[in-house]
Motif scaffolding. Structure first.
Motif, PDB file in Angstrom:
ATOM      1  N   LYS A 298       0.489   4.815  -5.479  1.00  0.00           N
ATOM      2  CA  LYS A 298      -0.677   4.765  -4.598  1.00  0.00           C
ATOM      3  C   LYS A 298      -0.702   5.964  -3.660  1.00  0.00           C
ATOM      4  N   TYR A 299       0.476   6.411  -3.244  1.00  0.00           N
ATOM      5  CA  TYR A 299       0.536   7.612  -2.401  1.00  0.00           C
ATOM      6  C   TYR A 299      -0.031   8.808  -3.157  1.00  0.00           C
TER       7      TYR A 299
ATOM      8  N   ASP B  88      -4.457  15.643   5.161  1.00  0.00           N
ATOM      9  CA  ASP B  88      -3.671  15.537   3.926  1.00  0.00           C
ATOM     10  C   ASP B  88      -2.937  16.855   3.682  1.00  0.00           C
TER      11      ASP B  88
ATOM     12  N   GLY C 284      -2.139   8.744  -5.623  1.00  0.00           N
ATOM     13  CA  GLY C 284      -3.529   8.573  -6.025  1.00  0.00           C
ATOM     14  C   GLY C 284      -4.548   8.423  -4.922  1.00  0.00           C
ATOM     15  N   SER C 285      -4.116   8.275  -3.663  1.00  0.00           N
ATOM     16  CA  SER C 285      -5.072   7.955  -2.604  1.00  0.00           C
ATOM     17  C   SER C 285      -4.821   8.771  -1.344  1.00  0.00           C
ATOM     18  N   ALA C 286      -5.812   9.544  -0.936  1.00  0.00           N
ATOM     19  CA  ALA C 286      -5.717  10.289   0.322  1.00  0.00           C
ATOM     20  C   ALA C 286      -5.637   9.344   1.511  1.00  0.00           C
ATOM     21  N   GLU C 287      -6.286   8.185   1.411  1.00  0.00           N
ATOM     22  CA  GLU C 287      -6.240   7.210   2.502  1.00  0.00           C
ATOM     23  C   GLU C 287      -4.827   6.667   2.688  1.00  0.00           C
ATOM     24  N   VAL C 288      -4.162   6.367   1.582  1.00  0.00           N
ATOM     25  CA  VAL C 288      -2.781   5.897   1.660  1.00  0.00           C
ATOM     26  C   VAL C 288      -1.888   6.971   2.272  1.00  0.00           C
ATOM     27  N   ARG C 289      -2.114   8.224   1.904  1.00  0.00           N
ATOM     28  CA  ARG C 289      -1.315   9.304   2.478  1.00  0.00           C
ATOM     29  C   ARG C 289      -1.544   9.410   3.978  1.00  0.00           C
TER      30      ARG C 289
ATOM     31  N   GLU D 217       0.806  -1.219   0.000  1.00  0.00           N
ATOM     32  CA  GLU D 217       0.000   0.000   0.000  1.00  0.00           C
ATOM     33  C   GLU D 217       0.840   1.270   0.000  1.00  0.00           C
TER      34      GLU D 217
END
Length: 258
Positions: free
Chosen positions: A53-54, A158, A56-61, A48
């Motif tokens: 992915k970092y 974020d 493209g995804s606020a959750e990953v960040r 992850e």
């Protein structure tokens, strides 16, 4: 206590020492490594944390900031192994340290020429609004990591670059991210000048970094490995010392500099 006499002799006869360090030198400072039981990746899924992915995804960040807080949460300090390498530097016997670690502990200990192959967790950087091909494309903004963690703690899930509004990321090299420009060249240059390379606390399994000690040997350097487990490069080493860096290095450096 491992026998350090042969290692001290090698160091005593060497004028251009380069240290190549991995996670094993920092676990003694309380920093969890990535592979051992209880290491970072037993609590976070490495799949992850790719660069793409970092981006493209606020959750990953958000998860990444949580991991970064854990990594630095105990305010780790240099341990006797870091300090011993700094003593070599102070004595004029070290050309520098090449490290796979991102903790900044070599600099805190007093080493003056440190090449951080995978960047530093002590700073954050702007990577731009939509970087592609694993290459940061930011405006140049950098700040202490505490700047971002303070924003997260205050409710900003974020954080964005205050200069251009781009994404902000730890100034480290993530999976799928290109190494920072000039890093391999700087590392190779040091290895070509070395007469002794100390590979300390590294599994010597992560490439392209693991090729660097091999490159040094091809250019005439002797290789000494200090690690608590066997490595793939043991067969080309002049000396292998089995043990923990914090136990092996301090008495060895004291003896070599006496």
């Amino acid at each position: 206590m491992p026998d350090t006499d042969a290692l001290a002799d090698l160091m005593r006869d060497s004028a251009r020492i380069v240290a190549f360090t991995g996670a094993g030198i920092s676990t003694e400072s309380g920093i969890p490594d990535f592979r051992s039981p209880g290491g970072v990746w037993t609590r976070y899924d490495p799949r992850e944390f790719t660069f793409d992915k970092y981006v493209g995804s606020a959750e990953v960040r958000a998860n990444s900031w949580a991991m970064r807080k854990e990594f630095l949460g105990n305010t780790p300090a240099p341990n006797p192994a870091h300090l011993a390498l700094a003593e070599l530097d102070k004595a004029g016997r070290s050309l520098g340290v090449i490290t796979q670690n991102i903790d900044g502990l070599h600099q805190l200990a007093g080493s003056t020429n440190v090449v951080e192959i995978h960047g530093t967790a002590r700073e954050v950087m702007c990577i731009g609004a939509a970087p592609v091909a694993g290459t940061p494309d930011g405006c140049g903004f950098r700040a202490d990591t505490a700047w971002a963690l303070d924003l997260v703690a205050a409710g900003t899930a974020d954080p964005r670059c205050p200069d251009c509004g781009g994404l902000v990321k730890s100034a480290t090299v993530s999976f799928g991210q290109m190494l920072f420009p000039g890093i391999i060249e700087a590392s190779t240059d040091l290895m070509e000048q070395a007469d002794l390379v100390l590979a300390i606390g590294s599994s010597l399994q992560v490439f392209p970094a693991a090729d660097l000690p091999v490159h040094a040997v091809r250019h005439g350097a002797q290789l000494a490995i200090i690690n608590d487990e066997p490595t793939p490069l043991d067969s080309i080493a002049r000396l292998v010392v089995t043990g923990r860096a914090g136990e092996v290095l301090p008495p060895t450096v004291r003896s070599a500099l006496a």
